[in-house]
Enzyme design. Structure first.
Site, PDB file in Angstrom:
ATOM      1  N   HIS A  58       4.485   1.149 -11.380  1.00  0.00           N
ATOM      2  CA  HIS A  58       3.566   0.132 -11.907  1.00  0.00           C
ATOM      3  C   HIS A  58       3.311   0.360 -13.391  1.00  0.00           C
ATOM      4  O   HIS A  58       2.172   0.479 -13.840  1.00  0.00           O
ATOM      5  CB  HIS A  58       2.294   0.114 -11.068  1.00  0.00           C
ATOM      6  CG  HIS A  58       2.586  -0.266  -9.643  1.00  0.00           C
ATOM      7  ND1 HIS A  58       3.075   0.641  -8.715  1.00  0.00           N
ATOM      8  CD2 HIS A  58       2.537  -1.460  -8.999  1.00  0.00           C
ATOM      9  CE1 HIS A  58       3.289   0.024  -7.559  1.00  0.00           C
ATOM     10  NE2 HIS A  58       2.969  -1.240  -7.709  1.00  0.00           N
TER      11      HIS A  58
ATOM     12  N   HIS B  35       0.322 -10.777  -2.067  1.00  0.00           N
ATOM     13  CA  HIS B  35      -0.802 -10.509  -2.962  1.00  0.00           C
ATOM     14  C   HIS B  35      -0.460 -10.983  -4.358  1.00  0.00           C
ATOM     15  O   HIS B  35       0.711 -11.098  -4.726  1.00  0.00           O
ATOM     16  CB  HIS B  35      -1.157  -9.019  -2.987  1.00  0.00           C
ATOM     17  CG  HIS B  35      -0.105  -8.127  -3.565  1.00  0.00           C
ATOM     18  ND1 HIS B  35       1.082  -7.836  -2.922  1.00  0.00           N
ATOM     19  CD2 HIS B  35      -0.058  -7.427  -4.731  1.00  0.00           C
ATOM     20  CE1 HIS B  35       1.802  -7.002  -3.648  1.00  0.00           C
ATOM     21  NE2 HIS B  35       1.137  -6.745  -4.762  1.00  0.00           N
TER      22      HIS B  35
ATOM     23  N   HIS C 207       2.409  -0.438  -0.362  1.00  0.00           N
ATOM     24  CA  HIS C 207       2.106   0.727  -1.215  1.00  0.00           C
ATOM     25  C   HIS C 207       0.879   0.485  -2.089  1.00  0.00           C
ATOM     26  O   HIS C 207       0.725   1.097  -3.154  1.00  0.00           O
ATOM     27  CB  HIS C 207       3.337   1.128  -2.050  1.00  0.00           C
ATOM     28  CG  HIS C 207       3.795   0.104  -3.053  1.00  0.00           C
ATOM     29  ND1 HIS C 207       5.113  -0.015  -3.416  1.00  0.00           N
ATOM     30  CD2 HIS C 207       3.139  -0.824  -3.785  1.00  0.00           C
ATOM     31  CE1 HIS C 207       5.254  -0.967  -4.320  1.00  0.00           C
ATOM     32  NE2 HIS C 207       4.054  -1.467  -4.572  1.00  0.00           N
TER      33      HIS C 207
END
Length: 426
Positions: free
Chosen positions: A59, A193, A12
């Site tokens: 987030h 990541h 995403h």
């Protein structure tokens, strides 16, 4: 009966939304992203998927650290794009499936998961980056979603085993929903990541390949891993792939790999994955028993005269009116409520019926309509009405009649400061 057709895994990263919004389809550096999602889109269309149970993490856009839940499920009919700092994306809102979300909410609570629920909140790239890629030249994907937000950006977070167990319960919840629906479980996030600190830019494609292989063939190894191992192997933020264990846990043991692709152009290894569920039909007797289990603790409460359980359905139907009254906790809203009610009500989109209920202090009618008592308590405090006066109105009594039924005939309120002193001397 709802059935789980399969599972989808998708990164995403905001890279995905950026690529779509800037029309990078034919740019060789970006094309693999579109190619991967084209396979997912085709499978969703070919299998006539009606609903995606979509697992993501916000987030720190709509869920901030002042109240940060582990599992928060959407119970809304519309999910609008969030403004993450530079304005919201120009993508259509996602449509929610109210019935399925309300059923899953009851089921997961019955299975003792500590859930929270949201409505009226926009969603950020965690949900919209992959979801917006399911549309085609004919427009956005026409199906509906039930979103599950997982709080993963402030430690501690749920363990991999907790995610797996959630998936197992989720399967029972979906299969016990009576409507005829094709459902896919879509897990988002990752792959490897890290976006903070001196380790920013870390990618581990070898681990990503191992993760996807284990997810298909030996997910128990992933379930048994410690969070620290996910961080070491995939980066701090890459540990969000534990959300994929909810998807895999909701599938049967027997799955068929339909599609798998990874592409690591920059900071995140972007992946798309599709599993088809090959499990058999659930046992109907077990489904009926599970439905009884889901409703067990509240069965009968709705039949009590003068009692109106504040369910998700009532909450959603009256979210606008409850929000209008809830905002009385803000001084500027209170001031306008008292001195400029008509303009304020119009700005907030209240209907003529809602305006009449509030303006004419129709206490019991507001309860019947689906207003929470604790919004009425705030309203009463603003206009100088004590709680016992509201209780008396509910019962169709005068204040004196109500107080005569109490051991001590007292008046009180949630008002504070000078307001409560004024009410005490009134």
């Amino acid at each position: 009966m709802a059935r789980i057709i399969g599972g989808i895994g998708a990164s995403h990263s905001p890279t995905i939304g950026f690529a779509k919004d800037t029309h990078k389809e034919n740019d060789p550096a970006w094309a693999p992203i579109f190619e991967g999602f084209a396979q997912v889109r085709k499978w969703v269309q070919d299998r006539d998927i009606d609903v995606l149970f979509l697992i993501y993490n916000d987030h720190v856009t709509s869920f901030y650290f002042d109240h940060y839940p582990f599992f928060s499920m959407g119970i809304d009919d519309t999910y609008y794009p969030a403004d993450e700092g530079g304005g919201p994306r120009d993508v259509p809102p996602a449509k929610g499936h109210l019935g399925l979300s309300q059923h899953i909410a009851m089921a997961m609570t019955a299975d003792e998961f500590d859930m929270s629920f949201f409505q009226g909140k926009p969603v950020d790239h965690g949900m919209l980056s992959p979801l917006s890629m399911l549309g085609d030249e004919n427009g956005p994907w026409p199906g509906k979603v039930v979103p599950l937000h997982c709080g993963l950006l402030q430690l501690p977070i749920p363990t991999p085993k907790r995610m797996w167990k959630f998936g197992k319960s989720l399967r029972k919840a979906i299969e016990s929903y009576p409507e005829d629906l094709n459902v896919a479980i879509m897990a988002t996030g990752g792959l490897s990541h890290q976006v903070h600190g001196e380790r920013a830019g870390f990618i581990n494609e070898e681990w990503d390949n191992e993760f996807l292989e284990l997810l298909e063939k030996d997910p128990q190894k992933l379930v048994d891993m410690r969070l620290a191992e996910y961080v070491v192997n995939g980066g701090m933020e890459g540990a969000e792939v534990i959300m994929w264990l909810i998807m895999r846990g909701a599938l049967s043991d027997d799955v068929r790999l339909v599609h798998k692709q990874t592409y690591a152009p920059s900071v995140t290894n972007i992946a798309t994955l599709v599993f088809e569920d090959l499990g058999g039909e659930p046992d109907q007797a077990e489904i009926e028993a599970y439905r009884d289990h889901v409703g067990y603790h509240l069965a009968g409460a709705e039949t009590l005269a003068g009692t109106y359980p504040f369910t998700h359905a009532r909450s959603h139907a009256n979210f606008r009116l409850n929000s209008f009254l809830h905002d009385l906790i803000h001084p500027e809203h209170r001031e306008r409520f008292v001195n400029d009610f008509d303009a304020l009500a119009a700005e907030r989109g209240l209907t003529a019926e809602e305006i009449d209920l509030v303006k004419n202090r129709k206490w019991i009618e507001m309860i019947h309509r689906g207003v929470s008592f604790f919004m009425l308590e705030k309203l009463a405090a603003v206009i100088g009405v004590s709680n016992p006066e509201v209780y008396a109105a509910f019962r169709g009594e005068t204040l004196d009649e109500f107080l005569a039924t109490r051991k001590v005939p007292i008046k009180y309120s949630v008002a504070g400061g000078d307001k409560v002193k004024e009410m005490d001397t009134a």
